[in-house]
Design a protein around this motif. Structure first.
Motif, short mmCIF file in Angstrom:
data_model
loop_
_atom_site.label_atom_id
_atom_site.label_comp_id
_atom_site.label_asym_id
_atom_site.label_seq_id
_atom_site.Cartn_x
_atom_site.Cartn_y
_atom_site.Cartn_z
N GLY A 138 24.62 41.88 36.21
CA GLY A 138 25.89 41.73 35.51
C GLY A 138 25.68 41.18 34.12
O GLY A 138 24.65 40.57 33.81
N ASN B 261 39.29 48.75 38.22
CA ASN B 261 38.13 48.02 38.74
C ASN B 261 38.44 46.52 38.80
O ASN B 261 37.91 45.73 38.03
CB ASN B 261 36.92 48.31 37.83
CG ASN B 261 35.68 47.51 38.17
OD1 ASN B 261 35.05 46.95 37.28
ND2 ASN B 261 35.34 47.43 39.43
N HIS C 178 38.42 42.62 39.99
CA HIS C 178 37.40 41.71 40.51
C HIS C 178 37.89 41.08 41.82
O HIS C 178 39.04 41.22 42.20
CB HIS C 178 37.07 40.63 39.48
CG HIS C 178 35.73 40.02 39.66
ND1 HIS C 178 35.53 38.83 40.32
CD2 HIS C 178 34.50 40.45 39.30
CE1 HIS C 178 34.23 38.55 40.34
NE2 HIS C 178 33.58 39.52 39.74
N TYR C 179 36.98 40.36 42.48
CA TYR C 179 37.33 39.79 43.78
C TYR C 179 37.80 38.34 43.70
O TYR C 179 38.39 37.82 44.66
CB TYR C 179 36.15 39.88 44.75
CG TYR C 179 34.99 38.97 44.40
CD1 TYR C 179 34.86 37.71 44.97
CD2 TYR C 179 34.01 39.38 43.49
CE1 TYR C 179 33.79 36.89 44.66
CE2 TYR C 179 32.94 38.57 43.17
CZ TYR C 179 32.84 37.31 43.75
OH TYR C 179 31.78 36.50 43.43
N ASN D 172 41.92 37.90 40.12
CA ASN D 172 42.11 39.26 40.61
C ASN D 172 43.52 39.77 40.29
O ASN D 172 44.52 39.15 40.66
CB ASN D 172 41.87 39.25 42.13
CG ASN D 172 42.01 40.61 42.77
OD1 ASN D 172 42.28 41.60 42.11
ND2 ASN D 172 41.81 40.65 44.08
N HIS E 286 35.81 45.52 43.17
CA HIS E 286 34.51 44.89 43.42
C HIS E 286 34.28 44.88 44.93
O HIS E 286 35.17 44.53 45.72
CB HIS E 286 34.51 43.46 42.88
CG HIS E 286 33.14 42.84 42.82
ND1 HIS E 286 32.40 42.56 43.95
CD2 HIS E 286 32.38 42.46 41.76
CE1 HIS E 286 31.25 42.02 43.59
NE2 HIS E 286 31.20 41.96 42.28
N SER F 68 35.71 41.93 35.70
CA SER F 68 34.43 42.46 36.18
C SER F 68 33.50 42.74 35.00
O SER F 68 33.91 43.26 33.96
CB SER F 68 34.65 43.75 36.96
OG SER F 68 33.41 44.34 37.28
N SER F 69 32.21 42.45 35.20
CA SER F 69 31.22 42.72 34.16
C SER F 69 30.98 44.22 33.99
O SER F 69 30.32 44.64 33.03
CB SER F 69 29.89 42.03 34.48
OG SER F 69 29.30 42.58 35.65
N GLN F 70 31.53 45.04 34.88
CA GLN F 70 31.36 46.49 34.72
C GLN F 70 32.00 47.01 33.43
O GLN F 70 31.68 48.11 32.99
CB GLN F 70 31.94 47.24 35.93
CG GLN F 70 31.07 47.13 37.17
CD GLN F 70 31.48 48.11 38.27
OE1 GLN F 70 32.00 49.18 38.00
NE2 GLN F 70 31.26 47.72 39.51
#
Length: 374
Positions: free
Chosen positions: A123, A195, A197-198, A203, A229, A278-280
């Motif tokens: 990440g 996308n 995150h958790y 979130n 995620h 998210s790092s995505q």
């Protein structure tokens, strides 16, 4: 030289380090073994090696006591991870170095690990992680780019002499896998990626998920892929997956666990990214494109370095503003593209490809010098 790679969390970890393990295994006098906690990790390791045209490496499940197995069954994964590390310290001490891609592995030093401990970061996002202080416990830290290096130096987690900037090995894996990618929809319509995150306090899905799916179902510009995620699903005993899958339609694909969630298939193909922390987002920006960030908690994020990525697109706080932001995303992208290019370069550096070999070279050099100085 004997080196072990450990995957102590979900299978997404192996997309960040498996290619590095393969490069090391190809070097003279270097023996590499992999250890994993989740059985499905093996499927991903085999898939990655097939894409890279590399042989599979020796791999073993991490030893687990009945207590560790019970904690996993009860979805107490943080406690299980720590116990599993403690139960495997003795076996890991048979190696010259241990490579991990999770901060939690830093506690191995306090558990009696004598082998050199190396962090290959996964990440590249901005989110604050509550155990990132454990970076200080690693003997060598491999970082993707100057952004993270400067942040960790400012926090006192790393020193120049035990840190190497190598880039992002996951791009090497993606480059190998992308040739076999298929478009996720039967039509040729472009799609947006959601996308979330958790992390519960960050979130966006509890507030925005249903509105997002309804809004995309009623418009004709995009299809939608919903790919949360993967950690969102490990504590819900299948309930969350079931509920989400019921929302799938011809225009909306719900992915709750396929390899495409992990290997950049969606982030590379989508025309619009929608997410929170998210790092995505940084993987998505290998090709600059429009993005939207959702902030239902109305966090005061401006000037907070942990939300730096929110400067790269519109930030939406209210449901009523969601679909208008989607509609305007393409025309507003010009406002954000210079920032996207700047932050991407600071996050990963250049060249993008070849990070796996650079990381392997750094590990080999470090371990060889450590062994020579004994």
């Amino acid at each position: 030289m004997k080196i072990a790679f450990i995957y102590i969390a979900e299978p997404y970890q192996c997309y960040h380090t498996a290619s590095v393990a393969s490069k090391l295994a190809a070097m003279p006098n270097c023996e590499v073994t992999e250890y994993y906690s989740f059985p499905e990790t093996m499927e991903h390791l085999v898939r990655i090696r097939a894409a890279l045209n590399e042989p599979n490496l020796e791999a073993h499940p991490l030893k687990k006591s009945w207590k560790a197995k019970f904690l996993k069954l009860a979805k107490r994964l943080d406690q299980e991870r720590i116990l599993v590390l403690r139960e495997n310290v003795q076996a890991l001490n048979c190696y010259d170095a241990i490579v991990a891609t999770e901060y939690t592995a830093g506690i191995l030093k306090k558990m009696g690990l004598k082998a050199k401990l190396i962090l290959m970061m996964h990440g590249a996002g901005d989110r604050y992680v509550n155990d990132e202080h454990l970076v200080k416990e690693f003997d060598l830290t491999l970082i993707s780019g100057k952004k993270t290096k400067e942040d960790f130096k400012r926090k006192g987690f790393i020193k120049d002499e035990t840190t190497r900037v190598v880039g992002y090995p996951k791009f090497d894996v993606f480059e190998a896998i992308r040739k076999k990618q298929a478009h996720p929809f039967s039509d040729d319509c472009s799609f947006a990626l959601y996308n979330p995150h958790y992390k519960r306090n960050l979130n966006s899905s509890p507030v925005f998920m249903n509105a997002l799916i309804k809004g995309f179902t009623e418009q004709h510009k995009y299809n939608l892929v919903v790919a949360p995620h993967i950690k969102q699903f490990y504590k819900s005993f299948g309930i969350k997956k079931y509920r989400l899958k019921r929302l799938q339609s011809a225009k909306v694909l719900i992915d709750t666990g396929s390899p495409a969630m992990l290997d950049m298939t969606y982030t590379s193909q989508t025309s619009l990214y929608i997410g929170d922390v998210s790092s995505q987002i940084y993987e998505f920006l290998a090709i600059p494109r429009p993005c939207i960030f959702l902030n239902p908690q109305k966090i005061k994020w401006q000037d907070d370095p942990h939300f730096l990525h929110w400067t790269m697109g519109d930030v939406v706080e209210d449901i009523d503003d969601l679909m208008p932001a989607v509609e305007q995303a393409i025309e507003r992208h010009a406002l954000y593209r210079p920032t996207q290019e700047k932050l991407f370069k600071e996050t990963f550096g250049y060249p993008l490809l070849g990070a796996s070999q650079r990381a392997a070279d750094a590990i080999m050099d470090f371990v060889a010098k450590s062994m020579a100085s004994r």
